[in-house]
Scaffold this active site. Structure first.
Site, PDB file in Angstrom:
ATOM      1  N   GLU A   1      40.353  39.028  39.491  1.00  0.00           N
ATOM      2  CA  GLU A   1      38.886  39.049  39.482  1.00  0.00           C
ATOM      3  C   GLU A   1      38.372  40.477  39.373  1.00  0.00           C
ATOM      4  OE1 GLU A   1      37.967  40.813  42.280  1.00  0.00           O
ATOM      5  OE2 GLU A   1      40.057  40.652  42.923  1.00  0.00           O
TER       6      GLU A   1
ATOM      7  N   GLU B   1      42.014  42.412  40.847  1.00  0.00           N
ATOM      8  CA  GLU B   1      42.401  42.247  39.439  1.00  0.00           C
ATOM      9  C   GLU B   1      43.609  41.339  39.246  1.00  0.00           C
ATOM     10  OE1 GLU B   1      43.262  46.042  37.713  1.00  0.00           O
ATOM     11  OE2 GLU B   1      41.339  46.934  38.266  1.00  0.00           O
TER      12      GLU B   1
END
Length: 350
Positions: free
Chosen positions: A175, A317
């Site tokens: 994310e 991430e």
């Protein structure tokens, strides 16, 4: 009759037959029983999930979901919202940590834009699943409508379908979204009935005053939200587009028989919401690492999860999960490649 949403579709069970075969093999390999520790359990779990005698983590599918958050209006982040769009460009250009790890692992990396306040500098190489220019300010109103929540869940399910199309043996969701640790912390508080001060953390690097302010904002959001702990209601009221998409992706992967390696704090919040929605999903989740974000420990406890790594990471991430992949590959190589006592002519009788 209308078709059920993919996240309402039946989730298959791991293969007990393959689990028992894998456990039996571990007992016959040329080593003292249990001497490879967690590596043995990882290989056995993957054998059961992949319905195979030779578990593998060669084909990895990584999807990074990006979106902005209206709660940034409350000054809860050390970085401006423009960074979300800029990082989308960095993912595509190959400069982000998860981009480096995807290359290192020879993994497929999909970058999915669910809606940013500032348009990303690039569109090539980005999957456009835009819903809106970020969520509403969750401190003052629901973060998203039920229709927007459905769009985000569906975007996650499409990512799961892409992983299935790639014959992925393992899925990692990541994310990016300035302000999303505030959203994730608020969700965690609502799902776990914990106070804001317990789960609010530094996120992108807030100091003690910044964390205190974040906790105050989350407290206001929780007061607005009320006591409703139903996962879809929590996602719509307090979540982010990328967090909802992650929940949809995790369920979508399990529906399609793809094991998931869960990343840190924010993805674990999505996992908790998804498991509350679909308890049978839990069997399909492996956990990559223990985030330094303080609320992560409480989430892992709630999911009875033991991560592979604890490296004090808190980047997001999907990076922590990606770093754990080589260990999972090692677990599979040892399980598949070691000789048994019979193969090696070694007498293991007491």
């Amino acid at each position: 009759m209308p078709q059920p949403f993919p996240w309402q579709t039946a989730i298959p069970s791991p293969s007990q037959t393959h689990r028992e075969t894998a456990l039996s093999r571990q007992g016959q390999l040329t080593k003292p029983a249990g001497s490879l520790g967690r590596l043995e359990a990882l290989a056995v779990d993957l054998a059961a999930l992949q319905h195979t005698d030779t578990p593998a983590a060669d084909r990895i599918s990584i999807a990074v979901f990006a979106a902005d958050h209206g709660v940034c209006a409350e000054d809860i982040s050390a970085f401006p919202q423009a960074v979300t769009g800029q990082m989308i460009a960095n993912f595509v250009a190959g400069g982000a940590a998860i981009s480096v790890m995807a290359r290192h692992l020879q993994a497929r990396l999909d970058v999915i834009n669910l809606g940013t306040a500032t348009p990303a500098p690039v569109t090539d190489g980005v999957i456009d699943d835009s819903i809106a220019a970020g969520t509403a300010n969750l401190a003052r109103e629901a973060a998203m409508s039920s229709a927007q929540l459905e769009q985000a869940l569906a975007a996650g399910d499409r990512a799961a379908q892409r992983a299935a199309d790639q014959n992925a043996q393992l899925f990692i969701g990541g994310e990016m979204g300035i302000g999303n640790t505030t959203s994730a912390s608020a969700m965690a508080c609502a799902l776990l009935a914990e106070p804001a001060v317990t789960l609010a953390g530094p996120g992108t690097g807030l100091d003690a005053d910044g964390v205190s302010h974040k906790a105050t904002v989350i407290k206001r959001a929780l007061a607005r939200h009320g006591d409703n702990r139903e996962p879809l209601a929590v996602l719509a009221s307090l979540g982010g587009f990328e967090i909802a998409a992650l929940a949809g992706a995790l369920i979508g992967c399990a529906v399609r028989g793809i094991p998931v390696l869960v990343d840190g704090f924010i993805v674990t919040v999505a996992a908790l919401a998804a498991v509350r929605l679909r308890p049978e999903l839990r069997d399909w989740l492996l956990f990559g690492h223990h985030s330094r974000e303080p609320g992560h420990t409480r989430l892992l406890d709630a999911l009875n999860a033991e991560p592979v790594l604890n490296l004090s990471m808190r980047l997001g991430e999907g990076s922590g999960a990606a770093v754990a992949v080589p260990l999972i590959r090692s677990a599979c190589a040892l399980h598949n490649g070691m000789a048994t006592f019979a193969d090696a002519g070694v007498n293991n009788a007491e």
